[in-house]
Design an enzyme around this catalytic site. Structure first.
Site, PDB file in Angstrom:
ATOM      1  N   SER A  64      72.708  34.661  43.632  1.00 52.28           N
ATOM      2  CA  SER A  64      71.420  35.009  43.021  1.00 52.28           C
ATOM      3  C   SER A  64      71.282  34.538  41.582  1.00 52.28           C
ATOM      4  CB  SER A  64      71.188  36.520  43.096  1.00 52.28           C
ATOM      5  OG  SER A  64      70.911  36.908  44.418  1.00 52.28           O
ATOM      6  N   LYS A  67      68.549  32.093  40.925  1.00 51.58           N
ATOM      7  CA  LYS A  67      67.133  32.460  40.915  1.00 51.58           C
ATOM      8  C   LYS A  67      66.390  32.073  39.636  1.00 51.58           C
ATOM      9  CE  LYS A  67      67.856  36.213  44.249  1.00 51.58           C
ATOM     10  NZ  LYS A  67      67.974  37.666  44.448  1.00 51.58           N
ATOM     11  N   TYR A 191      67.028  28.027  51.000  1.00 46.40           N
ATOM     12  CA  TYR A 191      67.344  29.018  49.975  1.00 46.40           C
ATOM     13  C   TYR A 191      68.822  29.392  50.019  1.00 46.40           C
ATOM     14  CZ  TYR A 191      67.739  33.622  47.827  1.00 46.40           C
ATOM     15  OH  TYR A 191      68.162  34.691  47.083  1.00 46.40           O
ATOM     16  N   TYR A 243      68.168  43.772  38.689  1.00 45.28           N
ATOM     17  CA  TYR A 243      67.652  44.594  39.787  1.00 45.28           C
ATOM     18  C   TYR A 243      67.344  46.024  39.359  1.00 45.28           C
ATOM     19  CZ  TYR A 243      69.670  40.650  42.326  1.00 45.28           C
ATOM     20  OH  TYR A 243      69.995  39.405  42.759  1.00 45.28           O
ATOM     21  N   VAL A 261      76.159  38.006  43.890  1.00 49.77           N
ATOM     22  CA  VAL A 261      77.083  38.839  44.653  1.00 49.77           C
ATOM     23  C   VAL A 261      78.449  38.196  44.868  1.00 49.77           C
ATOM     24  CG1 VAL A 261      75.290  40.167  45.815  1.00 49.77           C
ATOM     25  CG2 VAL A 261      76.136  38.044  46.870  1.00 49.77           C
TER      26      VAL A 261
END
Length: 410
Positions: A64, A67, A191, A243, A261
Site C-alpha cells: 500500500s 498508493k 493493482y 488508515y 502490509v
C-alpha cells in the site's frame, strides 16, 4: 571524520529490536511466511544525502505504500480534476479494506484505502490504457522516483492474487456505481502487480524525498512532478495515510506517512527529509509495530513533528557589511517569513553601498518569496544603489526586476 548519523540510526534500531509484538500479514501466504526479523531504516535529505542502518538493502513488496505515488502518477496523467471526480480526499476512519464510499457520489473516501487505490490505478495513463500499460507506468514512475530500475515480485503477486477476493468485491461494487471503468479482474490484477513492486528502505526514503522537494528527485535532479501535485499528495498522506490510526499517528508522530502490509512505512517532511523503515510484524491497524516506534523516536529526538513550534525563532537572513557592500544572505526555503524579513532588513539599510543578495544556501523560492526578494532589489536600484545576485546553482528563477532589467551576476 565519519558522520554520526548512521550511528544514531543504528542506536534507534537496536533499542527496538526486542519488540517482537505484532505479526506478519496472514492473508497473503508469501507475506505470512516471510522472515519477521529484518529491521531497516533510511533517511534521505532534500539535498540528496542518504543515511541508512540495519537491513537497508533488503527488498520487500511495496504494497500500500504504492498508493500515494500511484496517486501522483494519476494526477499527472489525467489531471487533478479528473482524479477528484473519482476519488475523494477525506479520512475514512475505517480499515484499509473497507468499502468506504461517500454518500451521493459513491466515490471512495480517499486514495489511501483499497477502494480508492484500485480506482486510482484504473486512471493511470489514459482511458484506453490496458493492464500492461498501467503496470508499466507504475513500475517506470516508481523507478524514476527511486533512481534505479525496480521490478515486480511475481511470487508475491501470484500469492496475493490467489486471495484477492475482497479487492475483487470492492472493484465490482465500484463498477456498479460507475466509478470504475474497464474489466474488473484486469484492473485488480494490475493493482496487485503495482503493490508487488520490490523496494528497499533506501528506495522509499528517496521516493519520499522527491515529494519533500516539491517533485525534484534529489539525487538525479530530475523534475518528476510539479510542486502542486507533491503538496496535494503529502496532504492526503497526512490526513489518511495511516488508515484508522491516522489521527493518532498525526498527533504522536506528526510526519505524513503511508504504511504497507509487508512491513514498510514511508514518511515525508516537506523541504527536509524522506524516511523509510521496514519490519514485517504489524500492529492491530496493519502498520509495522517496530517501524511505528522508530518514527515516534525520530519525531521526538530530531524535532520532526510537522506541527512542532517549540524551536524558537530561526533567522532566515544573515547580513554582513563592508565599507562598499552590504550582503543579504538567505537560506533554506524562501517563503513569506524569510522574504518579509529580507525586505525589512533592506529597508533598514541606508547609504550608497552596493547590495548583494546571496542565495548560495537557498534550497528553493516560493513564487511569493521570489517576487518579494526581486521587488526589494528593484526598489534599492531605484534608490540609486548597484544590486547584484550571487546564485551559483541558479535557484532564483528569472531574476527580472520587473522592468526587463536584471541584477548583476556574481
Amino acid at each position: 571524520m565519519k558522520t554520526p548519523v548512521p550511528d544514531y540510526l543504528d542506536e534507534v534500531l537496536d533499542s527496538l529490536r526486542d519488540d517482537t509484538s505484532g505479526a506478519n500479514a496472514d492473508y497473503i501466504p508469501e507475506l505470512a511466511e516471510a522472515d519477521p526479523e529484518p529491521f531497516g531504516m533510511a533517511l534521505t535529505t532534500t539535498l540528496g544525502r542518504t543515511y541508512a542502518a540495519g537491513d537497508a538493502d533488503t527488498e520487500f513488496s511495496i504494497q500500500s505504500i504504492s498508493k500515494p505515488f500511484a496517486y501522483a502518477a494519476a494526477i499527472i496523467d489525467r489531471g487533478l480534476d479528473r482524479v477528484l471526480d473519482a476519488v475523494g480526499v477525506e479520512p475514512s476512519g475505517e480499515a484499509f479494506n473497507e468499502l468506504s464510499l461517500e454518500g451521493g457520489t459513491h466515490r471512495p473516501k480517499n486514495p489511501m484505502i483499497n477502494a480508492g487505490a484500485i480506482t486510482t490505478h484504473s486512471l493511470l495513463v489514459g482511458a484506453e490504457a490496458g493492464q500492461g500499460d498501467r503496470v508499466d507506468r507504475a513500475v517506470t514512475f516508481f523507478s524514476r522516483l527511486a533512481g534505479r530500475d525496480l521490478r515486480v515480485d511475481e511470487r508475491v503477486c501470484a500469492s496475493e492474487l490467489a486471495s484477492a477476493h475482497r479487492n475483487l468485491a470492492l472493484a465490482y461494487m465500484l463498477r456498479t456505481y460507475g466509478i470504475l471503468d474497464g474489466d474488473v479482474p484486469s484492473v485488480v490484477e494490475g493493482y496487485t502487480r503495482q503493490c508487488s513492486i520490490l523496494v528497499s528502505v533506501r528506495d522509499l526514503s528517496v521516493m519520499a524525498a522527491t515529494l519533500a522537494t516539491g517533485g525534484i528527485q534529489p539525487v538525479t535532479g530530475e523534475r518528476i512532478m510539479d510542486p502542486a501535485t507533491a503538496r496535494h499528495v503529502m496532504a492526503v498522506m497526512a490526513a489518511a495515510g495511516m488508515y484508522d490510526a491516522a489521527g493518532d499517528w498525526l498527533t504522536r508522530v506528526g510526519i505524513p506517512a503511508k504504511s504497507g502490509v509487508a512491513g514498510g512505512i514511508v514518511g515525508v517532511l516537506p523541504d527536509r527529509v524522506g524516511i523509510g523503515t521496514f519490519s514485517p510484524r504489524l500492529d492491530s491497524h496493519g502498520n509495522s509495530q517496530r517501524g511505528r516506534r522508530a518514527f515516534e523516536r525520530l519525531s521526538r529526538d530530531m524535532g520532526m513533528h510537522l506541527f512542532a513550534s517549540d524551536q524558537g525563532r530561526l533567522d532566515a537572513v544573515d547580513v554582513s557589511e563592508s565599507p562598499d557592500t552590504v550582503t543579504f544572505a538567505l537560506r533554506g526555503n524562501v517563503q513569506l517569513t524569510a522574504a518579509s524579513e529580507l525586505l525589512d532588513l533592506m529597508a533598514d539599510s541606508n547609504g550608497p553601498a552596493d547590495v548583494v543578495l546571496d542565495v548560495t544556501r537557498v534550497h528553493s523560492f516560493s513564487d511569493l518569496g521570489r517576487r518579494m526578494s526581486l521587488e526589494g532589489l528593484r526598489r534599492l536600484r531605484l534608490d540609486g544603489r548597484r544590486v547584484a545576485v550571487r546564485d551559483p546553482s541558479g535557484v532564483l528563477p528569472d531574476p527580472d526586476l520587473g522592468d526587463g532589467s536584471y541584477p548583476d551576476a556574481l
